[in-house]
Design a protein around this motif. Structure first.
Motif, mmCIF file in Angstrom:
data_model
loop_
_atom_site.group_PDB
_atom_site.id
_atom_site.type_symbol
_atom_site.label_atom_id
_atom_site.label_comp_id
_atom_site.label_asym_id
_atom_site.label_seq_id
_atom_site.Cartn_x
_atom_site.Cartn_y
_atom_site.Cartn_z
ATOM 1 N N SER A 97 11.185 3.383 -15.398
ATOM 2 C CA SER A 97 11.440 2.942 -14.024
ATOM 3 C C SER A 97 10.371 3.521 -13.126
ATOM 4 O O SER A 97 10.102 4.725 -13.175
ATOM 5 N N LEU A 98 9.755 2.651 -12.339
ATOM 6 C CA LEU A 98 8.770 3.086 -11.340
ATOM 7 C C LEU A 98 9.425 2.981 -9.973
ATOM 8 O O LEU A 98 10.131 2.007 -9.700
ATOM 9 N N ILE A 99 9.167 3.949 -9.110
ATOM 10 C CA ILE A 99 9.664 3.875 -7.747
ATOM 11 C C ILE A 99 8.463 3.999 -6.818
ATOM 12 O O ILE A 99 7.781 5.038 -6.815
ATOM 13 N N LEU A 100 8.156 2.925 -6.129
ATOM 14 C CA LEU A 100 7.032 2.932 -5.187
ATOM 15 C C LEU A 100 7.185 1.788 -4.179
ATOM 16 O O LEU A 100 7.772 0.749 -4.504
ATOM 17 N N ALA A 101 6.679 2.021 -2.980
ATOM 18 C CA ALA A 101 6.826 1.031 -1.915
ATOM 19 C C ALA A 101 5.862 -0.148 -2.105
ATOM 20 O O ALA A 101 6.205 -1.287 -1.814
ATOM 21 N N ALA A 102 4.658 0.139 -2.582
ATOM 22 C CA ALA A 102 3.634 -0.896 -2.776
ATOM 23 C C ALA A 102 2.597 -0.355 -3.751
ATOM 24 O O ALA A 102 2.457 0.866 -3.892
ATOM 25 N N PRO A 103 1.872 -1.222 -4.450
ATOM 26 C CA PRO A 103 1.968 -2.687 -4.443
ATOM 27 C C PRO A 103 3.158 -3.176 -5.267
ATOM 28 O O PRO A 103 3.760 -2.387 -5.993
ATOM 29 N N LYS A 104 3.452 -4.452 -5.168
ATOM 30 C CA LYS A 104 4.518 -5.039 -5.971
ATOM 31 C C LYS A 104 4.108 -5.004 -7.442
ATOM 32 O O LYS A 104 3.001 -5.404 -7.796
ATOM 33 N N ILE A 105 4.989 -4.521 -8.297
ATOM 34 C CA ILE A 105 4.668 -4.371 -9.720
ATOM 35 C C ILE A 105 4.946 -5.657 -10.493
ATOM 36 O O ILE A 105 4.292 -5.949 -11.496
ATOM 37 N N GLY A 106 5.899 -6.463 -10.008
ATOM 38 C CA GLY A 106 6.304 -7.689 -10.722
ATOM 39 C C GLY A 106 5.153 -8.498 -11.308
ATOM 40 O O GLY A 106 5.136 -8.768 -12.513
ATOM 41 N N PRO A 107 4.150 -8.858 -10.484
ATOM 42 C CA PRO A 107 3.052 -9.684 -11.005
ATOM 43 C C PRO A 107 2.218 -8.991 -12.081
ATOM 44 O O PRO A 107 1.492 -9.643 -12.826
ATOM 45 N N THR A 133 11.813 -0.223 -5.022
ATOM 46 C CA THR A 133 11.236 0.344 -3.802
ATOM 47 C C THR A 133 12.099 1.535 -3.392
ATOM 48 O O THR A 133 13.307 1.532 -3.619
ATOM 49 N N PRO A 134 11.463 2.547 -2.810
ATOM 50 C CA PRO A 134 12.197 3.793 -2.512
ATOM 51 C C PRO A 134 13.013 3.693 -1.236
ATOM 52 O O PRO A 134 12.820 4.469 -0.309
ATOM 53 N N GLU A 135 13.929 2.750 -1.190
ATOM 54 C CA GLU A 135 14.651 2.492 0.063
ATOM 55 C C GLU A 135 15.422 3.727 0.533
ATOM 56 O O GLU A 135 16.210 4.290 -0.217
ATOM 57 N N GLY A 136 15.126 4.112 1.740
ATOM 58 C CA GLY A 136 15.851 5.224 2.347
ATOM 59 C C GLY A 136 15.446 6.590 1.842
ATOM 60 O O GLY A 136 16.038 7.594 2.195
ATOM 61 N N LEU A 137 14.433 6.639 0.984
ATOM 62 C CA LEU A 137 14.049 7.932 0.395
ATOM 63 C C LEU A 137 12.828 8.547 1.068
ATOM 64 O O LEU A 137 12.407 9.631 0.710
ATOM 65 N N ASN A 138 12.237 7.847 2.016
ATOM 66 C CA ASN A 138 11.066 8.369 2.708
ATOM 67 C C ASN A 138 9.941 8.733 1.738
ATOM 68 O O ASN A 138 9.310 9.785 1.851
ATOM 69 N N LEU A 139 9.750 7.869 0.725
ATOM 70 C CA LEU A 139 8.749 8.135 -0.314
ATOM 71 C C LEU A 139 7.625 7.115 -0.248
ATOM 72 O O LEU A 139 7.052 6.749 -1.264
ATOM 73 N N ASP A 140 7.310 6.640 0.975
ATOM 74 C CA ASP A 140 6.369 5.538 1.101
ATOM 75 C C ASP A 140 4.955 5.877 0.649
ATOM 76 O O ASP A 140 4.162 4.986 0.362
ATOM 77 N N ASN A 141 4.629 7.167 0.594
ATOM 78 C CA ASN A 141 3.264 7.521 0.205
ATOM 79 C C ASN A 141 3.188 8.156 -1.184
ATOM 80 O O ASN A 141 2.277 8.928 -1.472
ATOM 81 N N ALA A 142 4.180 7.830 -2.024
ATOM 82 C CA ALA A 142 4.176 8.414 -3.370
ATOM 83 C C ALA A 142 4.651 7.399 -4.383
ATOM 84 O O ALA A 142 5.290 6.408 -4.041
ATOM 85 N N ALA A 143 4.296 7.633 -5.639
ATOM 86 C CA ALA A 143 4.819 6.835 -6.744
ATOM 87 C C ALA A 143 5.502 7.785 -7.715
ATOM 88 O O ALA A 143 5.005 8.885 -7.991
ATOM 89 N N VAL A 144 6.666 7.357 -8.198
ATOM 90 C CA VAL A 144 7.482 8.181 -9.092
ATOM 91 C C VAL A 144 7.737 7.377 -10.366
ATOM 92 O O VAL A 144 7.902 6.153 -10.298
ATOM 93 N N ALA A 145 7.735 8.041 -11.511
ATOM 94 C CA ALA A 145 8.059 7.362 -12.770
ATOM 95 C C ALA A 145 9.078 8.166 -13.565
ATOM 96 O O ALA A 145 8.978 9.399 -13.651
ATOM 97 N N HIS A 146 10.074 7.465 -14.078
ATOM 98 C CA HIS A 146 11.049 8.044 -15.012
ATOM 99 C C HIS A 146 10.935 7.266 -16.317
ATOM 100 O O HIS A 146 10.893 6.032 -16.289
#
Ligand code: MG
Length: 172
Positions: A97-107, A133-146
């Protein structure tokens, strides 16, 4: 069987290339870090290492070592995979699972899954990838991976061969 879990996070920085899962994505920012900042490959590497109780990515490839500056993170993943194989296991599947605001990973998801599968030596349908997308997590400038990984013990053809020989001797 063995299970492994890996987590990683990196901060976005302007002016560097964005690499996720070994694929370079067009974006105005990249992920900072001592290596190429590939958050997904780092989490996969740690999941593989954790599954065989090996030291983690930071212990094997210390950020303080100039050798790893700008390194292709595929190097870390290959070393982890080598340790998995020498412990007698192979990768059954992984799920990320990736958590990031942008870019869109789908494509890019199919391309990332194909590259990760290639690096792991498994079929693309053994690599799961979701992006949130990190909704409500204030993580707009980071990417997280699990990442979770499942390993299975490899069949040892030599042992099977020996058994067959022993059986043959007994019959004599
Ligand atoms: Mg990292």
């Amino acid at each position: 069987m063995r299970i492994g879990y890996g987590f990683d996070s990196h901060e976005f920085r302007p002016g560097i290339a964005l690499k996720i899962g070994g694929v370079t994505l067009a974006h105005d920012k990249g992920l900072g870090g001592h290596s190429d900042g590939d958050v997904l490959l780092h989490a996969i590497t740690d999941a593989l290492l954790g599954a065989v109780a090996a030291p983690d990515i930071g212990a094997l490839f210390p950020p303080s070592d100039p050798k790893w500056k700008g390194a292709d993170s595929a190097v870390f993943l290959r070393e982890a995979l080598k340790r998995v194989h020498s412990a007698g296991y192979s990768v059954a599947n992984i799920d990320a699972s990736l958590i990031l605001a942008a870019p869109k990973i789908g494509p890019h998801a199919a391309g990332i899954r194909a590259r990760v599968a290639q690096l792991l030596g498994v079929a693309a349908d053994c690599v799961g990838l979701k992006a949130k997308t990190p909704e409500g997590l204030n993580l707009d400038n980071a990417a997280v991976a699990h990442v979770v990984v499942l390993l299975e013990k490899r069949g040892d053809s030599k042992k099977v061969g020996n058994k067959t020989k022993q059986r043959a001797k007994k019959t004599k």
